[in-house]
Design a protein around this motif. Structure first.
Motif, PDB file in Angstrom:
ATOM      1  N   THR A 244     -14.223  52.304  46.801  1.00 55.35           N
ATOM      2  CA  THR A 244     -15.533  52.607  46.215  1.00 55.35           C
ATOM      3  C   THR A 244     -16.007  51.433  45.368  1.00 55.35           C
ATOM      4  OG1 THR A 244     -15.112  54.988  46.195  1.00 55.35           O
ATOM      5  CG2 THR A 244     -16.771  54.168  44.674  1.00 55.35           C
ATOM      6  N   GLY A 245     -15.076  50.839  44.619  1.00 54.49           N
ATOM      7  CA  GLY A 245     -15.421  49.663  43.829  1.00 54.49           C
ATOM      8  C   GLY A 245     -15.874  48.505  44.702  1.00 54.49           C
ATOM      9  N   TYR A 246     -15.180  48.304  45.835  1.00 51.49           N
ATOM     10  CA  TYR A 246     -15.549  47.216  46.750  1.00 51.49           C
ATOM     11  C   TYR A 246     -16.921  47.439  47.376  1.00 51.49           C
ATOM     12  CZ  TYR A 246     -10.988  44.928  46.649  1.00 51.49           C
ATOM     13  OH  TYR A 246      -9.874  44.232  46.250  1.00 51.49           O
ATOM     14  N   SER A 247     -17.324  48.686  47.522  1.00 52.27           N
ATOM     15  CA  SER A 247     -18.624  48.986  48.114  1.00 52.27           C
ATOM     16  C   SER A 247     -19.752  48.854  47.098  1.00 52.27           C
ATOM     17  CB  SER A 247     -18.622  50.407  48.687  1.00 52.27           C
ATOM     18  OG  SER A 247     -17.628  50.546  49.666  1.00 52.27           O
ATOM     19  N   ALA A 248     -19.506  49.309  45.855  1.00 50.07           N
ATOM     20  CA  ALA A 248     -20.578  49.382  44.861  1.00 50.07           C
ATOM     21  C   ALA A 248     -20.694  48.126  43.999  1.00 50.07           C
ATOM     22  CB  ALA A 248     -20.362  50.606  43.969  1.00 50.07           C
ATOM     23  N   PHE A 249     -19.554  47.494  43.664  1.00 50.94           N
ATOM     24  CA  PHE A 249     -19.574  46.318  42.784  1.00 50.94           C
ATOM     25  C   PHE A 249     -20.458  45.191  43.326  1.00 50.94           C
ATOM     26  CE2 PHE A 249     -18.052  42.202  41.391  1.00 50.94           C
ATOM     27  CZ  PHE A 249     -17.780  42.354  40.042  1.00 50.94           C
ATOM     28  N   PRO A 250     -20.291  44.760  44.604  1.00 50.52           N
ATOM     29  CA  PRO A 250     -21.116  43.648  45.082  1.00 50.52           C
ATOM     30  C   PRO A 250     -22.610  43.950  45.053  1.00 50.52           C
ATOM     31  CG  PRO A 250     -19.254  44.028  46.554  1.00 50.52           C
ATOM     32  CD  PRO A 250     -19.320  45.194  45.626  1.00 50.52           C
ATOM     33  N   LEU A 251     -23.011  45.202  45.347  1.00 47.87           N
ATOM     34  CA  LEU A 251     -24.435  45.532  45.373  1.00 47.87           C
ATOM     35  C   LEU A 251     -25.016  45.606  43.964  1.00 47.87           C
ATOM     36  CD1 LEU A 251     -24.364  48.177  48.218  1.00 47.87           C
ATOM     37  CD2 LEU A 251     -25.357  45.898  48.317  1.00 47.87           C
ATOM     38  N   LEU A 252     -24.247  46.119  43.016  1.00 49.00           N
ATOM     39  CA  LEU A 252     -24.695  46.101  41.621  1.00 49.00           C
ATOM     40  C   LEU A 252     -24.803  44.661  41.128  1.00 49.00           C
ATOM     41  CD1 LEU A 252     -25.353  47.426  38.920  1.00 49.00           C
ATOM     42  CD2 LEU A 252     -22.903  47.669  38.500  1.00 49.00           C
ATOM     43  N   ALA A 253     -23.833  43.829  41.520  1.00 51.27           N
ATOM     44  CA  ALA A 253     -23.866  42.418  41.132  1.00 51.27           C
ATOM     45  C   ALA A 253     -25.103  41.720  41.704  1.00 51.27           C
ATOM     46  CB  ALA A 253     -22.602  41.711  41.604  1.00 51.27           C
ATOM     47  N   VAL A 254     -25.507  42.096  42.911  1.00 45.83           N
ATOM     48  CA  VAL A 254     -26.717  41.511  43.512  1.00 45.83           C
ATOM     49  C   VAL A 254     -27.941  41.824  42.654  1.00 45.83           C
ATOM     50  CG1 VAL A 254     -28.308  41.697  45.465  1.00 45.83           C
ATOM     51  CG2 VAL A 254     -25.871  41.442  45.880  1.00 45.83           C
ATOM     52  N   ASN A 255     -28.062  43.074  42.195  1.00 44.45           N
ATOM     53  CA  ASN A 255     -29.196  43.447  41.345  1.00 44.45           C
ATOM     54  C   ASN A 255     -29.202  42.668  40.042  1.00 44.45           C
ATOM     55  OD1 ASN A 255     -30.902  45.906  42.401  1.00 44.45           O
ATOM     56  ND2 ASN A 255     -28.806  46.323  43.005  1.00 44.45           N
ATOM     57  N   LEU A 256     -28.047  42.516  39.417  1.00 42.40           N
ATOM     58  CA  LEU A 256     -27.954  41.755  38.169  1.00 42.40           C
ATOM     59  C   LEU A 256     -28.247  40.276  38.422  1.00 42.40           C
ATOM     60  CD1 LEU A 256     -24.826  43.506  36.666  1.00 42.40           C
ATOM     61  CD2 LEU A 256     -26.998  43.253  35.453  1.00 42.40           C
ATOM     62  N   ALA A 257     -27.761  39.750  39.540  1.00 44.44           N
ATOM     63  CA  ALA A 257     -27.995  38.337  39.859  1.00 44.44           C
ATOM     64  C   ALA A 257     -29.469  38.081  40.179  1.00 44.44           C
ATOM     65  CB  ALA A 257     -27.111  37.905  41.025  1.00 44.44           C
ATOM     66  N   ASN A 258     -30.113  39.017  40.882  1.00 42.72           N
ATOM     67  CA  ASN A 258     -31.542  38.861  41.172  1.00 42.72           C
ATOM     68  C   ASN A 258     -32.377  38.852  39.904  1.00 42.72           C
ATOM     69  OD1 ASN A 258     -31.339  38.652  43.967  1.00 42.72           O
ATOM     70  ND2 ASN A 258     -31.448  40.857  44.285  1.00 42.72           N
ATOM     71  N   ASP A 259     -31.897  39.557  38.876  1.00 46.18           N
ATOM     72  CA  ASP A 259     -32.583  39.555  37.585  1.00 46.18           C
ATOM     73  C   ASP A 259     -32.113  38.419  36.685  1.00 46.18           C
ATOM     74  OD1 ASP A 259     -34.067  41.753  38.301  1.00 46.18           O
ATOM     75  OD2 ASP A 259     -32.702  43.201  37.405  1.00 46.18           O
ATOM     76  N   LYS A 260     -31.254  37.540  37.229  1.00 45.57           N
ATOM     77  CA  LYS A 260     -30.788  36.323  36.557  1.00 45.57           C
ATOM     78  C   LYS A 260     -29.914  36.610  35.332  1.00 45.57           C
ATOM     79  CE  LYS A 260     -34.955  33.914  38.079  1.00 45.57           C
ATOM     80  NZ  LYS A 260     -36.219  33.295  37.691  1.00 45.57           N
ATOM     81  N   PHE A 261     -29.087  37.650  35.416  1.00 45.38           N
ATOM     82  CA  PHE A 261     -28.170  37.951  34.323  1.00 45.38           C
ATOM     83  C   PHE A 261     -26.731  37.554  34.642  1.00 45.38           C
ATOM     84  CE2 PHE A 261     -31.619  40.980  33.224  1.00 45.38           C
ATOM     85  CZ  PHE A 261     -31.871  40.517  31.945  1.00 45.38           C
ATOM     86  N   ILE A 262     -26.419  37.331  35.908  1.00 41.96           N
ATOM     87  CA  ILE A 262     -25.114  36.805  36.306  1.00 41.96           C
ATOM     88  C   ILE A 262     -25.363  35.738  37.369  1.00 41.96           C
ATOM     89  CG2 ILE A 262     -23.867  38.945  35.761  1.00 41.96           C
ATOM     90  CD1 ILE A 262     -23.798  39.608  38.702  1.00 41.96           C
ATOM     91  N   PRO A 263     -24.361  34.900  37.693  1.00 46.89           N
ATOM     92  CA  PRO A 263     -24.583  33.775  38.614  1.00 46.89           C
ATOM     93  C   PRO A 263     -25.179  34.194  39.957  1.00 46.89           C
ATOM     94  CG  PRO A 263     -22.476  33.544  37.524  1.00 46.89           C
ATOM     95  CD  PRO A 263     -23.004  34.882  37.118  1.00 46.89           C
TER      96      PRO A 263
END
Length: 608
Positions: free
Chosen positions: A316-335
């Motif tokens: 579940t972590g492998y499925s949800a973590f990358p997509l949440l990271a994409v949202n944060l990255a698109n908002d320029k909060f993570i690389p």
């Protein structure tokens, strides 16, 4: 060789046009995104009994109303996240809801909590599954950490191969676990209904219990609510569903809620009627299975599938973590690297970072991560509370059709989630205090990354009113170590750019060597000016950079550009590099930080 191993482990690269084939149908999505929530049935009911046993076995009947409270919270969460799926169909879950309705910082609290929680999901789930295996085979107990790391490696590889492939492999154990527990619950209820279970094993519901208090009941409720971790994963992973993605995600969420409610309430009821008391060495599910089936095939089938689901809950972590990271990255909060799709069209950087982070946790805690479970649970209930509150604000602000019912659902969910969060902090503060320390640090890092990207954007943006300084010419500097084919190759390239503005620069340590080079140079390249710099301290970099700075300062007065052409020979075999001092790489690395200097490397490939 590296490429061959990569192809063997991960598979052939997929075209971007094949992205649609990597989407999940409802059956696979239910398995891959519900494994965390469904696996919590293995320990959620037990957490309730662990609190109640401090009062006595007579208090176990309270597990029934407490379980009903957990089911009410589950219903509120399922209905709320169903509304989130349709309101925010591009994923992001609690992060997007909180950011858009409560503000940036609440959104970052939700996003940061979930990122950390998904790392904990992998570490805790894999460690728990490993414990189940080594409990069955005690000889393996000393190898807990290597075994757990091996499972993380396998899950990482499976997910790097693509969502569809990992779902295909992992769906079978999840559905086997569900089947095993349904058989267990069905068999147990049949024995209870037919009188096969003595009523003396459990205290009647309503029996007065000395020492019970509201605080203990709330603590038991909060502990039992740990069974709801992973409920939010589907709302984060909507982009992984086949079209129509929101509809499929909503149906999958409802199916997960029904399954979770049935399994959770079934285990709680069986534990009560069979008078099961929590024991350190044997789980509640194991005790129930042994009471119903004895130590025969079905018992080991249930134990085996339980161990598997605990390990696969990490997915579940492998499925949800990358997509949440994409949202944060698109908002320029993570690389921004988290937004890049890999060879198999998955967000491979997020998958790899998640795997490495969980391995670090497993090693750091020696594979014994059970005391991280409260931290793991509170890390979910903070986003739960924020997401529900955000939806309350959304309905009050927008007032769409039927908003009153939606408002009531989210208000109830927000209140219960908030109470559970507070109870976690009050009753388990020694285990959950890191949240108070690390969340502000994580948010500060998010803001720092965001400021960096904003600053870079401002500096790179072309404004119409900006004055453009024309480049009038080009001064070319070529560092040379002697008269070689490598230098000749670089000089020929320099002459093609600016034949009249070339300066060859040699840094020498001996006066005699300077004179010999100057004499040979006049005969070899009479049309190229040679400047020799004597280095008193045997440094090449300092005299060279000082000379370049001087030339750059004079060139800037005439709007000239300074280009440094660095000759470099490329060895045929990689290991040969250790036999050479790699001066060209060092020079290039130093000059990269000169603002008004252009660096060009001219390679000369050796054949032997």
């Amino acid at each position: 060789m590296v490429s061959s191993i990569k192809r063997l482990l991960i598979g052939r690269p997929l075209k971007s046009t094949e992205l649609g084939e990597q989407k999940l149908n409802k059956t696979k999505a239910l398995a891959i995104l519900s494994s965390d929530a469904l696996s919590s049935v293995a320990y959620g009911p037990e957490q309730i009994l662990i609190v109640l046993v401090t009062i006595g076995a007579a208090a176990f009947w309270y597990s029934i109303p407490i379980a009903m409270g957990v089911l009410i919270l589950l219903a509120a969460l399922i209905l709320s996240y169903r509304q989130i799926i349709f309101a925010y169909p591009y994923g992001g879950g609690a992060y997007v809801v909180s950011k858009e309705n409560l503000g940036v910082n609440p959104g970052l609290i939700a996003g940061g909590s979930l990122l950390v929680d998904y790392i904990l999901t992998v570490a805790v789930s894999v460690s728990a599954g490993t414990d189940a295996i080594t409990s069955a085979f005690p000889v393996l107990h000393e190898y807990n950490v290597p075994i757990a790391i091996f499972f993380v490696f396998i899950l990482t590889i499976l997910n790097l191969r693509g969502v569809t492939e990992s779902a295909t492999v992992l769906a079978y154990p999840v559905y086997l676990f569900v089947l095993a527990l349904l058989i267990l619950i069905g068999s147990g209820l049949y024995q209870i209904i037919t009188g096969g279970v003595s009523p003396e094993l459990s205290a009647p519901i309503g029996t007065p219990v000395a020492g019970i208090s509201l605080f203990i009941l709330l603590r038991a409720f909060a502990s039992g609510s740990s069974a709801l971790t992973g409920v939010e994963a589907i709302s984060n992973a909507i982009p992984n569903f086949k079209e129509p993605a929101p509809n499929n995600a909503a149906k999958t969420l409802i199916a997960m809620g029904i399954l979770l409610a049935a399994l959770f309430s079934g285990i709680v009821c069986l534990a009560y009627f069979y008078g099961i008391s929590p024991r350190e060495e044997v789980t509640v599910v194991s005790q129930i299975a042994e009471e119903i089936f004895g130590r025969h095939f079905m018992y080991f089938f249930i134990q085996g599938t339980t161990a598997l689901i605990l390990i696969l809950a990490a997915n579940t972590g492998y499925s949800a973590f990358p997509l949440l990271a994409v949202n944060l990255a698109n908002d320029k909060f993570i690389p921004r690297m988290f937004t890049i799709r890999g060879d198999r069209l998955g967000y491979s950087n997020g998958i790899i970072i998640l795997g490495l982070s969980s391995i670090i946790l497993i090693i750091g805690f020696g594979g014994q991560t059970e005391h991280l479970i409260p931290l793991y649970a509170v890390g979910v209930f903070i986003p739960f509370t924020l997401a529900q509150t955000g939806m309350v604000v959304k309905w009050i602000r927008e007032k769409p059709a039927g908003w009153q019912t939606k408002l009531c659902i989210n208000t109830l969910g927000a209140l219960i989630s908030f109470v559970v969060t507070i109870v976690f902090f009050l009753t388990k503060f020694p285990q959950v205090w890191p949240v108070i320390v690390f969340l502000p640090i994580i948010i500060a890092i998010f803001h720092q990354v965001n400021r960096h990207y904003v600053s870079i954007g401002e500096q790179l943006r072309i404004a119409q009113s900006m004055e453009k300084t024309p480049i009038e010419g080009n001064v070319i500097i070529v560092p040379v170590a002697g008269i070689t084919k490598v230098v000749e190759n670089s000089l020929n390239y320099a002459k093609s750019l600016s034949p009249n503005q070339i300066i060859a620069v040699n840094v020498s340590f001996e006066r005699d060597a300077e004179k010999k080079l100057e004499e040979k140079w006049k005969n070899w390249q009479p049309d190229v000016r040679l400047v020799t710099l004597h280095s008193h301290y045997r440094s090449i970099i300092q005299p060279l950079t000082k000379f370049i700075d001087t030339v750059e300062h004079k060139a800037a007065e005439n709007n000239y550009c300074v280009t440094v052409i660095i000759p470099q020979f490329i060895l045929k075999k990689g290991w040969h590099n250790i036999l050479h001092n790699q001066s060209s790489i060092l020079i290039r690395a130093i000059l990269l930080y000169r603002k008004n200097v252009v660096i060009t490397t001219v390679p000369y490939h050796l054949k032997k």
